[in-house]
Design a protein around this motif. Structure first.
Motif, PDB file in Angstrom:
ATOM      1  N   UNK A 130    -108.753  49.094  -6.325  1.00  0.00           N
ATOM      2  CA  UNK A 130    -109.095  47.827  -5.671  1.00  0.00           C
ATOM      3  C   UNK A 130    -108.570  46.629  -6.454  1.00  0.00           C
ATOM      4  N   UNK A 131    -108.649  46.699  -7.774  1.00  0.00           N
ATOM      5  CA  UNK A 131    -108.126  45.606  -8.604  1.00  0.00           C
ATOM      6  C   UNK A 131    -106.614  45.483  -8.414  1.00  0.00           C
ATOM      7  N   UNK A 132    -105.924  46.615  -8.472  1.00  0.00           N
ATOM      8  CA  UNK A 132    -104.470  46.577  -8.255  1.00  0.00           C
ATOM      9  C   UNK A 132    -104.136  46.124  -6.832  1.00  0.00           C
ATOM     10  N   UNK A 133    -104.915  46.570  -5.863  1.00  0.00           N
ATOM     11  CA  UNK A 133    -104.694  46.179  -4.465  1.00  0.00           C
ATOM     12  C   UNK A 133    -104.807  44.663  -4.315  1.00  0.00           C
ATOM     13  N   UNK A 134    -105.845  44.080  -4.897  1.00  0.00           N
ATOM     14  CA  UNK A 134    -106.043  42.635  -4.806  1.00  0.00           C
ATOM     15  C   UNK A 134    -104.923  41.853  -5.477  1.00  0.00           C
ATOM     16  N   UNK A 135    -104.311  42.455  -6.477  1.00  0.00           N
ATOM     17  CA  UNK A 135    -103.211  41.803  -7.183  1.00  0.00           C
ATOM     18  C   UNK A 135    -101.851  42.157  -6.566  1.00  0.00           C
ATOM     19  N   UNK A 136    -101.866  42.868  -5.422  1.00  0.00           N
ATOM     20  CA  UNK A 136    -100.651  43.327  -4.729  1.00  0.00           C
ATOM     21  C   UNK A 136     -99.779  44.202  -5.617  1.00  0.00           C
ATOM     22  N   UNK A 137    -100.396  44.925  -6.517  1.00  0.00           N
ATOM     23  CA  UNK A 137     -99.691  45.887  -7.369  1.00  0.00           C
ATOM     24  C   UNK A 137     -99.828  47.254  -6.688  1.00  0.00           C
ATOM     25  N   UNK A 138     -99.051  47.416  -5.628  1.00  0.00           N
ATOM     26  CA  UNK A 138     -99.252  48.558  -4.739  1.00  0.00           C
ATOM     27  C   UNK A 138     -98.943  49.921  -5.360  1.00  0.00           C
ATOM     28  N   UNK A 139     -97.904  50.083  -6.161  1.00  0.00           N
ATOM     29  CA  UNK A 139     -97.693  51.414  -6.751  1.00  0.00           C
ATOM     30  C   UNK A 139     -98.881  51.884  -7.603  1.00  0.00           C
ATOM     31  N   UNK A 140     -99.448  50.975  -8.397  1.00  0.00           N
ATOM     32  CA  UNK A 140    -100.595  51.341  -9.218  1.00  0.00           C
ATOM     33  C   UNK A 140    -101.836  51.592  -8.351  1.00  0.00           C
ATOM     34  N   UNK A 141    -101.997  50.782  -7.318  1.00  0.00           N
ATOM     35  CA  UNK A 141    -103.138  50.968  -6.417  1.00  0.00           C
ATOM     36  C   UNK A 141    -103.021  52.291  -5.671  1.00  0.00           C
ATOM     37  N   UNK A 142    -101.818  52.619  -5.223  1.00  0.00           N
ATOM     38  CA  UNK A 142    -101.611  53.893  -4.527  1.00  0.00           C
ATOM     39  C   UNK A 142    -101.954  55.073  -5.427  1.00  0.00           C
ATOM     40  N   UNK A 143    -101.581  54.976  -6.687  1.00  0.00           N
ATOM     41  CA  UNK A 143    -101.890  56.052  -7.646  1.00  0.00           C
ATOM     42  C   UNK A 143    -103.404  56.242  -7.764  1.00  0.00           C
ATOM     43  N   UNK A 144    -104.127  55.152  -7.883  1.00  0.00           N
ATOM     44  CA  UNK A 144    -105.585  55.232  -8.017  1.00  0.00           C
ATOM     45  C   UNK A 144    -106.220  55.758  -6.732  1.00  0.00           C
ATOM     46  N   UNK A 145    -105.759  55.278  -5.590  1.00  0.00           N
ATOM     47  CA  UNK A 145    -106.335  55.734  -4.322  1.00  0.00           C
ATOM     48  C   UNK A 145    -105.993  57.194  -4.050  1.00  0.00           C
ATOM     49  N   UNK A 146    -104.813  57.614  -4.439  1.00  0.00           N
ATOM     50  CA  UNK A 146    -104.459  59.035  -4.316  1.00  0.00           C
ATOM     51  C   UNK A 146    -105.401  59.886  -5.159  1.00  0.00           C
ATOM     52  N   UNK A 147    -105.750  59.389  -6.328  1.00  0.00           N
ATOM     53  CA  UNK A 147    -106.679  60.105  -7.197  1.00  0.00           C
ATOM     54  C   UNK A 147    -108.047  60.226  -6.510  1.00  0.00           C
ATOM     55  N   UNK A 148    -108.498  59.157  -5.881  1.00  0.00           N
ATOM     56  CA  UNK A 148    -109.767  59.203  -5.150  1.00  0.00           C
ATOM     57  C   UNK A 148    -109.686  60.253  -4.044  1.00  0.00           C
ATOM     58  N   UNK A 149    -108.608  60.227  -3.281  1.00  0.00           N
ATOM     59  CA  UNK A 149    -108.470  61.135  -2.137  1.00  0.00           C
ATOM     60  C   UNK A 149    -108.289  62.585  -2.568  1.00  0.00           C
ATOM     61  N   UNK A 150    -107.666  62.805  -3.704  1.00  0.00           N
ATOM     62  CA  UNK A 150    -107.447  64.170  -4.198  1.00  0.00           C
ATOM     63  C   UNK A 150    -108.696  64.733  -4.859  1.00  0.00           C
ATOM     64  N   UNK A 151    -109.300  63.955  -5.749  1.00  0.00           N
ATOM     65  CA  UNK A 151    -110.448  64.440  -6.522  1.00  0.00           C
ATOM     66  C   UNK A 151    -111.772  64.346  -5.769  1.00  0.00           C
ATOM     67  N   UNK A 152    -111.872  63.404  -4.830  1.00  0.00           N
ATOM     68  CA  UNK A 152    -113.136  63.171  -4.125  1.00  0.00           C
ATOM     69  C   UNK A 152    -112.897  62.997  -2.622  1.00  0.00           C
ATOM     70  N   UNK A 153    -112.305  63.995  -1.954  1.00  0.00           N
ATOM     71  CA  UNK A 153    -111.946  63.831  -0.538  1.00  0.00           C
ATOM     72  C   UNK A 153    -113.135  63.588   0.388  1.00  0.00           C
ATOM     73  N   UNK A 154    -114.320  63.979  -0.031  1.00  0.00           N
ATOM     74  CA  UNK A 154    -115.504  63.752   0.798  1.00  0.00           C
ATOM     75  C   UNK A 154    -116.426  62.702   0.184  1.00  0.00           C
ATOM     76  N   UNK A 155    -115.931  61.989  -0.814  1.00  0.00           N
ATOM     77  CA  UNK A 155    -116.743  60.984  -1.493  1.00  0.00           C
ATOM     78  C   UNK A 155    -116.917  59.727  -0.671  1.00  0.00           C
ATOM     79  N   UNK A 156    -117.795  58.873  -1.132  1.00  0.00           N
ATOM     80  CA  UNK A 156    -118.100  57.656  -0.385  1.00  0.00           C
ATOM     81  C   UNK A 156    -116.947  56.655  -0.352  1.00  0.00           C
ATOM     82  N   UNK A 157    -116.022  56.744  -1.302  1.00  0.00           N
ATOM     83  CA  UNK A 157    -114.920  55.781  -1.354  1.00  0.00           C
ATOM     84  C   UNK A 157    -113.641  56.299  -0.692  1.00  0.00           C
ATOM     85  N   UNK A 158    -113.618  57.546  -0.287  1.00  0.00           N
ATOM     86  CA  UNK A 158    -112.417  58.126   0.309  1.00  0.00           C
ATOM     87  C   UNK A 158    -111.966  57.406   1.591  1.00  0.00           C
TER      88      UNK A 158
END
Length: 133
Positions: free
Chosen positions: A55-83
Motif C-alpha cells: 500500500x505504501x509503494x502503491x500510494x507512491x506510484x512505485x508499482x514494481x515494488x507494490x506488485x511484489x508485495x501484493x504478489x506475496x500477499x496473494x501467494x502466501x495468504x490467498x484466503x486472507x483478509x487483504x487478498x
C-alpha cells in the motif's frame, strides 16, 4: 505535587520514541520489512505487513515494488483478509501501466474469487474498460 504533570518524564519518553523511530527508519527499508514477512508467513502480522508495504509503494506510484508485495500477499495468504484488496490494486496498477491483459486477468480473477467483495462494482467498471483492449 502528585497531581502535576511530570514534564521531565514526558520529554525523556518523547526523546526515546523519536530516537527509536529515527533508528528504525535509518536502519530498515520497506524491502527489509517485506523480507521479514516473507520469512515468517506463520506470524499473524505477516499478511498485514506485506499488504501495507504494498500500500505504501502503491500510494507512491512505485508499482514494481507494490506488485511484489501484493504478489506475496496473494501467494502466501490467498484466503486472507487483504487478498481481495491486493488483487484489486494489482489490476489497477496494471491498468495504469497499460498492461491490458494483466489488468484483465486480475479483474477476472477478482470477479471469480471475490464475487461478493467490497470492490466488486469498481472491478466490474474497470473490467469493462479493459475487456476489449
Amino acid at each position: 505535587m502528585d497531581d502535576m504533570f511530570d514534564f521531565k518524564k514526558f520529554f525523556i519518553w518523547l526523546f526515546v520514541l523519536v530516537a527509536a523511530f529515527v533508528f528504525v527508519t535509518k536502519t530498515y527499508t520497506l524491502d527489509d520489512v517485506l523480507a521479514y514477512a516473507d520469512k515468517n508467513p506463520h506470524r499473524p502480522s505477516s499478511e498485514k505487513i506485506a499488504y501495507f508495504v504494498g500500500a505504501i509503494h502503491f500510494q507512491k506510484s512505485e508499482y514494481p515494488q507494490a506488485l511484489k508485495a501484493y504478489e506475496q500477499v496473494l501467494t502466501d495468504f490467498p484466503t486472507g483478509q487483504y487478498a481481495p484488496k491486493a488483487l484489486f490494486r494489482k489490476g489497477t496498477m496494471h491498468l495504469s501501466l497499460n498492461q491490458w491483459t494483466l489488468a484483465r486477468e486480475s479483474y477476472e480473477l477478482y470477479m471469480k474469487d471475490y464475487a461478493d467483495g467490497e470492490d466488486i462494482e469498481a472491478v466490474k467498471k474497470k473490467y469493462e474498460y479493459v475487456k476489449f483492449k
